[in-house]
Design a protein around this motif. Structure first.
Motif, PDB file in Angstrom:
ATOM      1  N   SER A  35       0.822  -1.205   0.000  1.00  0.00           N
ATOM      2  CA  SER A  35       0.000   0.000   0.000  1.00  0.00           C
ATOM      3  C   SER A  35       0.859   1.259   0.000  1.00  0.00           C
ATOM      4  CB  SER A  35      -0.924  -0.006   1.222  1.00  0.00           C
ATOM      5  OG  SER A  35      -1.657   1.191   1.307  1.00  0.00           O
ATOM      6  N   ALA A  36       1.981   1.237   0.745  1.00  0.00           N
ATOM      7  CA  ALA A  36       2.800   2.436   0.869  1.00  0.00           C
ATOM      8  C   ALA A  36       3.715   2.662  -0.328  1.00  0.00           C
ATOM      9  CB  ALA A  36       3.649   2.352   2.144  1.00  0.00           C
ATOM     10  N   THR A  37       4.029   1.611  -1.092  1.00  0.00           N
ATOM     11  CA  THR A  37       5.001   1.742  -2.180  1.00  0.00           C
ATOM     12  C   THR A  37       4.389   1.682  -3.570  1.00  0.00           C
ATOM     13  OG1 THR A  37       5.409  -0.647  -2.168  1.00  0.00           O
ATOM     14  CG2 THR A  37       6.813   0.718  -0.760  1.00  0.00           C
ATOM     15  N   SER A  38       3.132   1.309  -3.674  1.00  0.00           N
ATOM     16  CA  SER A  38       2.548   1.096  -5.007  1.00  0.00           C
ATOM     17  C   SER A  38       2.536   2.376  -5.834  1.00  0.00           C
ATOM     18  CB  SER A  38       1.132   0.533  -4.865  1.00  0.00           C
ATOM     19  OG  SER A  38       0.321   1.404  -4.095  1.00  0.00           O
ATOM     20  N   ASN A  45       8.683   3.370 -11.963  1.00  0.00           N
ATOM     21  CA  ASN A  45       8.975   2.195 -12.792  1.00  0.00           C
ATOM     22  C   ASN A  45       7.844   1.800 -13.725  1.00  0.00           C
ATOM     23  OD1 ASN A  45      11.475   1.849 -11.453  1.00  0.00           O
ATOM     24  ND2 ASN A  45      10.443   0.786  -9.778  1.00  0.00           N
ATOM     25  N   GLY A  46       6.669   2.411 -13.558  1.00  0.00           N
ATOM     26  CA  GLY A  46       5.531   2.011 -14.352  1.00  0.00           C
ATOM     27  C   GLY A  46       4.932   0.692 -13.929  1.00  0.00           C
ATOM     28  N   ASN A  47       5.355   0.179 -12.768  1.00  0.00           N
ATOM     29  CA  ASN A  47       4.876  -1.100 -12.252  1.00  0.00           C
ATOM     30  C   ASN A  47       4.616  -0.938 -10.761  1.00  0.00           C
ATOM     31  OD1 ASN A  47       4.261  -3.739 -11.639  1.00  0.00           O
ATOM     32  ND2 ASN A  47       6.332  -4.525 -11.956  1.00  0.00           N
TER      33      ASN A  47
END
Length: 454
Positions: A35-38, A45-47
């Protein structure tokens, strides 16, 4: 309460409490890291799954370390103490030398020497990234518990503590604290917990407190000459963190209280029940280190007070279980190592959460199981695996497992049977028999003497 006491009196209660609390914390941690890094991962990175994929990979490695450690006997852990601590010290020396060289040469970027590259707290050995301070925690637990267990009752003498425990601990504190004061405080808590479990005199803790405060003062001052992320001639960021703690975040300078202020905004925004999983707004570049040191603020914003209470309750269960294992095992090494690991994990959680909510100064420590970080997660799961091995070695647990052993394939794939503890029954019976015999002999002698007097 009667039902709860009945459950806690089961032979394997410590083992199941440890496994369940650790597993739930790990699941919550992976969920909150995603949740914190998405958002940041998708922008860079587009991912959206780029960072969580690495964390899941480290979690799998950590589970393998957990599986291996819960299969090992105590003598293997004692044998691994010196090599583990020695490797950690060597890596810390290399890391500090590279950082000092970069300061003296005024290099820009991360210093590198061949395949070795330093990045403040991390050391790159080619493609492998490690955090030596995390390995140092585990090494200090193994080596220190083995040392104190071998000394036994001699710990009442000051010279037995002075050599070699205190010099090695002091060297470790300097090597770790130069770059990471928060981890040094965690190591100090670990040592205090281990000495307390060993029954060291209270005057020793007073001396340690005085030396620890003096060392913290020196390490805070070291930031003025380039220690940690400080720069020579710039404001001492460690001192600024301490002084800003005594001022409300709303009234202090922006750059010293920015993290604390944003964390307070996140907690206030979450309220009692949170804004919903994945719906945090402070993680969109407003809250620094939202995936690591300040991930508890994201928990508070998305899951609210209820989610924070769940996390705190799981850490409380982990603390109770670790101390329960330390109290129930018979082997002195297991008792000291269990107390040290429990103190390490809980003190680190208290320091992290206390810094996020404003009860303690900010130190930059990750939250165990929850924060993003590969080395920390692998070492933490290995330490929990060692605790699981000790929980299965409790006298009642060992007797229960040997009385009704699981299937052979379960023992091969999960964990072998622990050794049976020595039974106290015959020994007590022998003592009782000797006492009864002595009483009978005495009574018989008195009877003969009385007959003679007649």
């Amino acid at each position: 309460m009667a039902a709860l006491r009945g459950l806690l009196q089961r032979p394997l209660a410590s083992y199941y409490l440890l496994i369940s609390s650790s597993a739930l914390l790990l699941v919550i941690g992976l969920t909150m890291v995603f949740s914190a890094t998405s958002v940041k991962a998708y922008v860079s990175n587009g991912n959206a799954f780029a960072m969580i994929t690495k964390q899941v990979l480290f979690a799998l490695i950590g589970l393998v370390a957990f599986w291996v450690c819960q299969r090992l006997p105590a003598r293997t852990f004692r044998a691994l103490g010196k090599p583990t601590l020695g490797a950690a010290l060597l890596l810390l020396v290399i890391l500090d030398l590279l950082m000092v060289y970069a300061r003296l040469a005024r290099l820009e970027g991360n210093p590198q020497f061949g395949p070795l590259k330093a990045d403040l707290l991390w050391l790159y050995l080619g493609p492998i990234q490690v955090q030596p301070s995390e390995l140092a925690k585990f090494g200090l637990v193994l080596w220190g518990a083995d040392l104190l267990a071998r000394k036994g009752e001699a710990l009442g003498w000051w010279r037995e503590l002075a050599t070699p425990l205190f010099p090695v601990v002091a060297l470790l504190f300097v090597l770790v604290g130069y770059n990471d004061l928060g981890t040094m405080l965690c190591l100090l808590s670990l040592v205090v917990g281990m000495l307390w479990a060993a029954g060291v005199r209270l005057r020793v803790f007073g001396t340690l407190s005085a030396l620890g405060l003096a060392g913290i003062g020196l390490l805070v001052a070291a930031a003025s000459i380039g220690g940690g992320s400080g720069e020579e001639g710039a404001e001492n960021y460690r001192l600024a963190r301490l002084t800003s703690f005594f001022n409300p975040p709303e009234n202090c300078e922006q750059f010293t209280c920015y993290q604390a202020l944003q964390a307070r905004y996140a907690i206030d925004h979450g309220g009692w029940f949170g804004v919903g999983l994945g719906k945090s707004s402070l993680k969109w570049g407003y809250l620094p280190a939202e995936h690591n040191d300040f991930i508890f603020a994201v928990v508070a914003e998305e899951l609210g007070v209820v989610g924070c209470v769940v996390v705190l309750a799981l850490f409380a269960v982990l603390a109770y279980t670790g101390l329960r294992i330390a109290r129930r095992v018979d082997d002195p090494f297991r008792r000291l190592a269990a107390a040290a690991v429990t103190t390490w994990l809980i003190s680190q959680a208290v320091i992290n959460i206390g810094g996020v909510v404003g009860l303690l100064p900010i130190t930059g420590l990750p939250l165990p199981f929850i924060s993003d970080g590969g080395s920390a997660l692998v070492v933490t799961l290995a330490a929990v695996g060692m605790l699981a091995s000790f929980a299965r070695a409790e006298p009642d647990a060992a007797r229960a497992l040997n009385a009704r052993p699981p299937a052979r394939w379960v023992r091969l794939l999960w964990a072998p049977l622990p050794p049976l503890p020595p039974s106290p029954g015959p020994r007590k019976a022998t003592k009782a028999a000797k006492a009864a015999a002595a009483t009978s002999a005495k009574a018989g002698t008195q009877g003969v003497a009385s007959e003679r007097r007649r």
